[in-house]
Design a protein around this motif. Structure first.
Motif, PDB file in Angstrom:
ATOM      1  N   MET A 158       0.936  -1.246  -0.136  1.00  0.00           N
ATOM      2  CA  MET A 158       0.016   0.040  -0.179  1.00  0.00           C
ATOM      3  C   MET A 158       0.895   1.341   0.016  1.00  0.00           C
ATOM      4  O   MET A 158       1.977   1.119   0.803  1.00  0.00           O
ATOM      5  CB  MET A 158      -0.966  -0.038   1.215  1.00  0.00           C
ATOM      6  N   PRO A 159       0.487   2.257  -0.731  1.00  0.00           N
ATOM      7  CA  PRO A 159       1.244   3.557  -0.830  1.00  0.00           C
ATOM      8  C   PRO A 159       1.281   4.282   0.634  1.00  0.00           C
ATOM      9  O   PRO A 159       0.333   3.732   1.467  1.00  0.00           O
ATOM     10  CB  PRO A 159       0.787   4.487  -1.768  1.00  0.00           C
ATOM     11  N   ALA A 160       1.984   5.054   0.805  1.00  0.00           N
ATOM     12  CA  ALA A 160       2.157   5.985   2.190  1.00  0.00           C
ATOM     13  C   ALA A 160       0.811   6.519   2.107  1.00  0.00           C
ATOM     14  O   ALA A 160       0.437   7.153   1.146  1.00  0.00           O
ATOM     15  CB  ALA A 160       3.403   6.816   2.180  1.00  0.00           C
ATOM     16  N   ASN A 205      -7.919 -14.169   5.040  1.00  0.00           N
ATOM     17  CA  ASN A 205      -7.188 -13.640   6.229  1.00  0.00           C
ATOM     18  C   ASN A 205      -6.363 -12.713   5.711  1.00  0.00           C
ATOM     19  O   ASN A 205      -5.457 -12.594   4.804  1.00  0.00           O
ATOM     20  CB  ASN A 205      -6.159 -14.512   6.912  1.00  0.00           C
ATOM     21  N   ILE A 206      -6.626 -11.290   6.140  1.00  0.00           N
ATOM     22  CA  ILE A 206      -6.051 -10.090   5.521  1.00  0.00           C
ATOM     23  C   ILE A 206      -5.100  -9.769   6.772  1.00  0.00           C
ATOM     24  O   ILE A 206      -5.663  -9.205   7.746  1.00  0.00           O
ATOM     25  CB  ILE A 206      -7.162  -9.049   5.309  1.00  0.00           C
ATOM     26  N   PHE A 207      -3.800  -9.521   6.568  1.00  0.00           N
ATOM     27  CA  PHE A 207      -2.943  -9.088   7.891  1.00  0.00           C
ATOM     28  C   PHE A 207      -2.045  -7.674   7.309  1.00  0.00           C
ATOM     29  O   PHE A 207      -1.538  -8.095   6.310  1.00  0.00           O
ATOM     30  CB  PHE A 207      -2.204 -10.509   8.100  1.00  0.00           C
ATOM     31  N   ILE A 208      -1.794  -7.205   8.226  1.00  0.00           N
ATOM     32  CA  ILE A 208      -0.950  -5.952   7.847  1.00  0.00           C
ATOM     33  C   ILE A 208       0.190  -6.223   8.798  1.00  0.00           C
ATOM     34  O   ILE A 208       0.309  -6.529  10.010  1.00  0.00           O
ATOM     35  CB  ILE A 208      -1.625  -4.541   8.275  1.00  0.00           C
ATOM     36  N   GLN A 209       1.566  -5.961   8.095  1.00  0.00           N
ATOM     37  CA  GLN A 209       2.649  -6.503   8.863  1.00  0.00           C
ATOM     38  C   GLN A 209       3.185  -5.181   9.726  1.00  0.00           C
ATOM     39  O   GLN A 209       4.441  -4.715   9.246  1.00  0.00           O
ATOM     40  CB  GLN A 209       3.617  -6.827   7.653  1.00  0.00           C
ATOM     41  N   LEU A 230      -7.721   0.300   6.152  1.00  0.00           N
ATOM     42  CA  LEU A 230      -6.610   0.610   6.601  1.00  0.00           C
ATOM     43  C   LEU A 230      -6.436   1.835   7.588  1.00  0.00           C
ATOM     44  O   LEU A 230      -6.577   2.953   6.958  1.00  0.00           O
ATOM     45  CB  LEU A 230      -5.475   0.451   5.631  1.00  0.00           C
ATOM     46  N   CYS A 231      -6.109   1.766   8.805  1.00  0.00           N
ATOM     47  CA  CYS A 231      -5.993   2.892   9.502  1.00  0.00           C
ATOM     48  C   CYS A 231      -4.811   3.142   9.879  1.00  0.00           C
ATOM     49  O   CYS A 231      -3.949   2.342  10.482  1.00  0.00           O
ATOM     50  CB  CYS A 231      -6.857   2.765  10.941  1.00  0.00           C
ATOM     51  N   GLU A 232      -4.273   4.247   9.308  1.00  0.00           N
ATOM     52  CA  GLU A 232      -2.869   4.638   9.615  1.00  0.00           C
ATOM     53  C   GLU A 232      -2.885   5.762  10.864  1.00  0.00           C
ATOM     54  O   GLU A 232      -3.357   6.625  10.908  1.00  0.00           O
ATOM     55  CB  GLU A 232      -2.315   5.496   8.468  1.00  0.00           C
ATOM     56  N   HIS A 233      -1.837   5.164  11.961  1.00  0.00           N
ATOM     57  CA  HIS A 233      -1.907   6.004  12.925  1.00  0.00           C
ATOM     58  C   HIS A 233      -0.834   6.741  13.260  1.00  0.00           C
ATOM     59  O   HIS A 233      -0.582   7.383  14.362  1.00  0.00           O
ATOM     60  CB  HIS A 233      -2.199   4.961  14.370  1.00  0.00           C
ATOM     61  N   ARG A 234       0.096   6.929  12.176  1.00  0.00           N
ATOM     62  CA  ARG A 234       1.400   7.784  12.495  1.00  0.00           C
ATOM     63  C   ARG A 234       0.827   8.991  11.360  1.00  0.00           C
ATOM     64  O   ARG A 234       0.455   8.899  10.735  1.00  0.00           O
ATOM     65  CB  ARG A 234       2.535   7.011  11.706  1.00  0.00           C
ATOM     66  N   SER A 258       5.752   5.459   6.201  1.00  0.00           N
ATOM     67  CA  SER A 258       5.930   4.855   4.824  1.00  0.00           C
ATOM     68  C   SER A 258       4.914   4.064   4.358  1.00  0.00           C
ATOM     69  O   SER A 258       3.605   3.686   4.961  1.00  0.00           O
ATOM     70  CB  SER A 258       7.223   4.092   4.928  1.00  0.00           C
ATOM     71  N   GLY A 259       5.034   3.195   3.205  1.00  0.00           N
ATOM     72  CA  GLY A 259       3.969   2.560   2.797  1.00  0.00           C
ATOM     73  C   GLY A 259       3.798   1.232   3.565  1.00  0.00           C
ATOM     74  O   GLY A 259       4.476   1.051   4.502  1.00  0.00           O
ATOM     75  N   ARG A 260       2.655   0.631   3.563  1.00  0.00           N
ATOM     76  CA  ARG A 260       2.390  -0.562   4.450  1.00  0.00           C
ATOM     77  C   ARG A 260       2.130  -1.755   3.711  1.00  0.00           C
ATOM     78  O   ARG A 260       1.655  -1.772   2.589  1.00  0.00           O
ATOM     79  CB  ARG A 260       1.204  -0.191   5.219  1.00  0.00           C
ATOM     80  N   ASN A 261       2.389  -3.074   4.063  1.00  0.00           N
ATOM     81  CA  ASN A 261       2.263  -4.303   3.580  1.00  0.00           C
ATOM     82  C   ASN A 261       1.196  -4.930   4.150  1.00  0.00           C
ATOM     83  O   ASN A 261       1.151  -5.124   5.314  1.00  0.00           O
ATOM     84  CB  ASN A 261       3.657  -5.081   3.772  1.00  0.00           C
TER      85      ASN A 261
END
Length: 187
Positions: free
Chosen positions: A55-57, A86-90, A168-172, A176-179
């Motif tokens: 995923m892009p930043a 199963n959908i998992f964010i690293q 996708l909840c970005e908390h920062r 950067s991008g997310r996997n």
């Protein structure tokens, strides 16, 4: 007798599923590390496939990513009549959840709630501040929603409700991008 027999059948199915999963983990681990799609694996009628999605930043907040996920897994997903995704964010400072997919105000309100619920800044009680004042609050928010989702697969589609979408909840503040790793299993 019937109760014992049903328990035996259920246990046998769980053992087969676990054995299949372990085989996929061993067979697909290297491909995922190299950012490649894991080829479909089949054990009898049960099959697995795995996709890594970069995923892009994104700016801080909750983002609807259902379409991006479906674009990446659609061809594989179509081959499953029934199963689970199963959908998992690293990552430990972003999270996944399922929620409203129509009104973007819901995502704004959720971000407002998270910011009011988890203190941030110089008066916050956090000890872990090495990566910035938004890092520890991001870890807490990530734990509130979690790092993975399980969604039923039905007739080649994710069985989400009419008004449900993957967020996708970005908390920062500056991430950067997310996997995201999506594992499909089923028949």
């Amino acid at each position: 007798y019937l109760h014992f027999s049903m328990r035996s059948v259920l246990l046998s199915g769980i053992v087969r599923l676990l054995a299949s999963f372990l085989a996929v983990t061993v067979n697909c681990g290297a491909q995922v590390e190299r950012n490649q799609e894991c080829p479909e694996y089949s054990s009898g009628r049960m099959k697995f496939s795995q996709h890594e999605i970069r995923m892009p930043a994104m700016k801080r907040g909750c983002h609807l990513v259902t379409d991006k996920v479906l674009k990446e897994i659609g061809a594989s997903l179509a081959a499953y009549e029934v199963g689970l995704a199963n959908i998992f964010i690293q990552h430990t400072s972003a999270s996944l959840t399922i929620n409203e997919n129509a009104d973007p105000d819901v995502r704004k309100d959720m971000e407002t709630y998270l910011n009011l619920s988890v203190p941030e800044g110089p008066k916050a009680p956090w000890v872990h501040t090495d990566e910035g004042p938004d890092d520890m609050p991001a870890h807490v928010k990530s734990s509130m929603f979690g790092a993975s989702l399980t969604v039923p697969i039905s007739h080649g589609r994710l069985a989400l409700g009419t008004w449900q979408g993957i967020w996708l909840c970005e908390h920062r503040d500056r991430a950067s991008g997310r996997n995201i790793i999506v594992t499909l299993q089923g028949e």
